[in-house]
Design a protein around this motif. Structure first.
Motif: not given
Length: 322
Positions: A135-142, A153-158, A243-249, A253-258
């Motif tokens: 569900x949280x990853x699906x919310x990011x995608x939506x 512009x960028x996506x970073x994963x850890x 997961x951290x995403x930077x867009x033009x607008x 950010x997503x933390x698995x336990x947050x």
């Protein structure tokens, strides 16, 4: 539409693999209405018998092939990485659809074998990329698809795991076992191909696999990607998957336990490697619905999984020469 398997008829499903994730699949299938857990298939009689007893599976077998003459409607494969592709090929040749846990193949030869088998089969293969059903990853995608953050512009994963993974998976590279989740998320979130791969890794003679891998890449549309994984955390140590995403607008950010934090506000959910049943159930329902209808699922395709594995292989090769 006329269903291939009417909803009143139980689907007979075999699970190949009696390890932790095979057990998770079997437990979830055992409590799913209109599903009959037909068999647990694994080389270890002790482990498969124990799991069959725990889940009420009808059979405990060392070999899947006797079930492929009409005894099962579908197969879930969560076996050792090196053998999964061969088992899937056997099921596809018999016209039985399969859900295959990641990685669906560990090298180019296995990828091509799967590609040919799927093209020649009346059935299909669904890769088990569970985070597409979280569900949280699906919310990011939506949020991305709705344009809430503008052009990405960028996506970073850890994603960091314990040193115990070195013993649990001595023959599987961390990129194939752990980073592959984030490679697939990058494909899913951007909808683009991945190219321009570079990588570095940290190794020691004391461990069979790299302690850490860092990779960078770019999508065909120009989104910058970065990935970090490690198998080096000590007992009791923990770092949240990120997961951290930077867009033009905007940013996400997503933390698995947050929480997911973005333009639409926070959203709670729960998904950890030890308790993946919410997302796992959703993934299985997509698979089972496809089996009933006879139509291949589109939530995650074999072509996407194979491209992700090709990217993973390029990351491994690049890291080995740096």
């Amino acid at each position: 539409m006329t269903l291939r398997h009417p909803s009143a008829t139980p689907l007979r499903v075999a699970v190949v693999g009696a390890g932790p994730f095979g057990r998770a699949h079997a437990l979830e299938l055992a409590r799913t209405p209109a599903v009959e857990l037909a068999a647990i298939v694994a080389p270890s009689a002790e482990r498969r018998d124990a799991l069959a007893a725990e889940t009420g599976a009808a059979l405990s077998l060392a070999d899947l092939r006797p079930l492929l003459d009409g005894a099962v409607d579908a197969v879930v494969i969560s076996a050792a990485a090196a053998v999964q592709a061969g088992i899937a090929v056997t099921a596809l040749a018999a016209g039985v659809p399969v859900l295959v846990e990641k990685p669906v193949a560990i090298d180019q030869a296995a990828r091509e074998q799967l590609r040919r088998a799927a093209a020649q089969s009346s059935a299909w293969l669904m890769p088990g990329h569970i985070l597409r059903f979280s569900a949280p990853h699906a919310e990011v995608r939506e949020a991305v698809r709705s344009g809430a953050v503008g052009r990405v512009r960028s996506l970073s994963f850890r994603r960091h795991r314990g040193l115990d993974h070195q013993a649990l998976f001595p023959a599987v590279h961390p990129v194939l076992m752990t980073m592959i989740h984030d490679i697939d998320l990058a494909l899913w979130l951007t909808g683009d191909r991945i190219e321009n791969v570079s990588s570095t890794e940290i190794r020691t003679a004391a461990h069979p696999q790299p302690l850490a891998v860092s990779a960078r890449a770019r999508t065909s549309a120009g989104t910058e990607l970065s990935f970090e994984v490690s198998w080096s955390l000590g007992a009791g140590q923990h770092l949240p998957d990120a997961l951290e995403l930077i867009g033009e607008d905007g940013t996400l950010a997503l933390r698995q336990d947050a929480r997911v934090i973005g333009p639409t506000g926070p959203a709670d959910d729960h998904l950890t490697p030890a308790h993946p049943y919410g997302a796992l159930a959703a993934e299985q329902q997509v698979f089972l619905s496809a089996v009933r209808s006879g139509n291949a699922p589109t939530a995650v395709t074999l072509d996407e999984a194979l491209h992700g594995l090709e990217v993973a292989e390029r990351i491994i090769i690049a890291g080995a020469v740096t």
